[in-house]
Design an enzyme around this catalytic site. Structure first.
Site, PDB file in Angstrom:
ATOM      1  N   HIS A 245       0.851  -1.185   0.000  1.00  0.00           N
ATOM      2  CA  HIS A 245       0.000   0.000   0.000  1.00  0.00           C
ATOM      3  C   HIS A 245       0.888   1.237   0.000  1.00  0.00           C
ATOM      4  O   HIS A 245       2.117   1.159   0.087  1.00  0.00           O
ATOM      5  CB  HIS A 245      -0.967   0.008   1.188  1.00  0.00           C
ATOM      6  CG  HIS A 245      -0.322   0.000   2.546  1.00  0.00           C
ATOM      7  ND1 HIS A 245       0.378   1.064   3.053  1.00  0.00           N
ATOM      8  CD2 HIS A 245      -0.267  -0.966   3.511  1.00  0.00           C
ATOM      9  CE1 HIS A 245       0.822   0.784   4.256  1.00  0.00           C
ATOM     10  NE2 HIS A 245       0.460  -0.454   4.562  1.00  0.00           N
ATOM     11  N   CYS A 273       3.256  -4.490   6.762  1.00  0.00           N
ATOM     12  CA  CYS A 273       2.940  -4.309   5.348  1.00  0.00           C
ATOM     13  C   CYS A 273       4.141  -3.728   4.604  1.00  0.00           C
ATOM     14  O   CYS A 273       5.155  -3.385   5.201  1.00  0.00           O
ATOM     15  CB  CYS A 273       1.743  -3.378   5.192  1.00  0.00           C
ATOM     16  SG  CYS A 273       0.174  -4.074   5.756  1.00  0.00           S
TER      17      CYS A 273
END
Length: 353
Positions: A245, A273
């Site tokens: 992301h 992430c």
């Protein structure tokens, strides 16, 4: 051809970046200038026919070779942008091997890093292809801060229509160098052809899972993280709660980018992430199908190829004042668009679990 061998091609692409902005055309050397070929002396006149003199074979050059032939080889590679050095030397080291392999790959020769007769003939011919610029594989290096961080096309409820087949690409995330690399298949079905290089941030305290994964189905366009109530764009699920992301925002508004998060891009700073610039996260969101192989590896400090990629991933500086611009007015300078993407695999949302 394995990925380690392909790294020679990758490394030389890194080295050629500067020259690619204004690559010099190679000129064909005259026989007297070229130490790689010699000619037999002209025979004395004779009453009996004698064969015409022919050149002796090119000297095969490989890693470890040394001499004037190597220097001449390096000079030709430098002229075409495959090797960046202050000056040529007479030693055939790993950088020269990488540059030769890149030259061979880009000119449709077997990329073994050995300068044999076929390679040298083409290199000195004046018709060889110049090195591709690094920006072909890392378009973010030429983008503005606004495009890298604040881009938001406003399509927050729009999802991909579909993706290229899952075997189109392979993703490698290198934690040591904080680089994400995407490859497509070569003629042998191996993932050695570079497609996109991205600066990234993996998890701090070694919290990004390592291994080989198949990308999962869940996608989020622009939403809030439950952990710290920050926001991010273009979430592409690797597995569970681990995604690719963008960097983070304080609010549902890209002008509220968190400065510290941007400044730490390229270091281990996330909660697990993998953070990317907006254009890179968007590319993933539209191009990576569920089932695509993603390798997350520790990486090696001695890996010259990946280190060379990282060295070239230099992005725009953050301005002292926040730009006053509507995010939807920021132009895209990327080298692709969603309309270019194949829809071999239909989009299916799935769930995070």
């Amino acid at each position: 051809m394995n990925l380690r061998k392909a790294g020679c091609f990758i490394l030389a692409l890194m080295l050629c970046t500067g020259a690619a902005l204004g690559c010099a055309k190679e000129t064909e050397p005259t026989p007297s200038e070229s130490p790689t070929q010699t000619f037999a002396a002209e025979p004395a006149p004779s009453s009996s026919p004698t064969p015409s003199p022919t050149p002796t074979p090119y000297t095969e050059l490989a890693e470890g070779a040394q001499g004037a032939e190597v220097q001449h080889l390096q000079e030709a590679l430098m002229e075409l942008g495959y090797l960046i050095e202050d000056e040529a030397t007479d030693y055939y080291g790993s950088m020269t091997r990488a540059a030769v392999a890149a030259f061979q790959k880009q000119n449709d020769l077997q990329p073994d890093g050995i300068a044999g007769e076929e390679t040298q003939k083409l290199l000195y011919s004046g018709t060889a292809k110049e090195c591709d610029p690094f920006s072909k594989f890392a378009p973010t290096v030429g983008m503005t801060f606004e495009e890298l961080v604040m881009s938001d096309d406003g399509t927050r409820d729009q999802y991909p229509e579909g993706f290229p087949a899952a075997d189109t690409y392979k993703i490698i995330v290198d934690i040591e160098h904080q680089v994400t690399m995407v490859y497509s298949q070569d003629e042998n079905g191996e993932y050695t052809v570079p497609v996109r290089y991205m600066l990234c941030s993996t998890g701090k305290d070694d919290c990004t899972p390592k291994g080989t994964f198949k990308m999962d189905n869940y996608h989020v366009r622009f939403s809030q993280f439950a952990r710290d109530k920050t926001y991010g764009q273009y979430w592409t699920q690797i597995r569970g709660a681990i995604y690719f992301h963008t960097i983070l925002y304080e609010e549902f508004d890209t002008s509220t980018y968190i400065e510290e998060v941007w400044e730490k891009l390229g270091t281990a700073d996330s909660h697990g992430c993998i953070r990317l610039t907006v254009p890179d996260a968007k590319w993933m969101w539209f191009n990576i199908a569920p089932g695509t192989v993603c390798v997350i590896r520790d990486g090696d400090p001695g890996d010259e190829e990946t280190a060379a990629i990282r060295k070239q991933l230099v992005l725009a500086d953050m301005p002292e004042e926040r730009p006053d611009i509507d995010p939807q007015d920021i132009p895209s300078t990327d080298n692709w668009s969603p309309e270019d993407v194949a829809h071999d695999v239909p989009f299916v949302q799935g769930s995070q679990d």
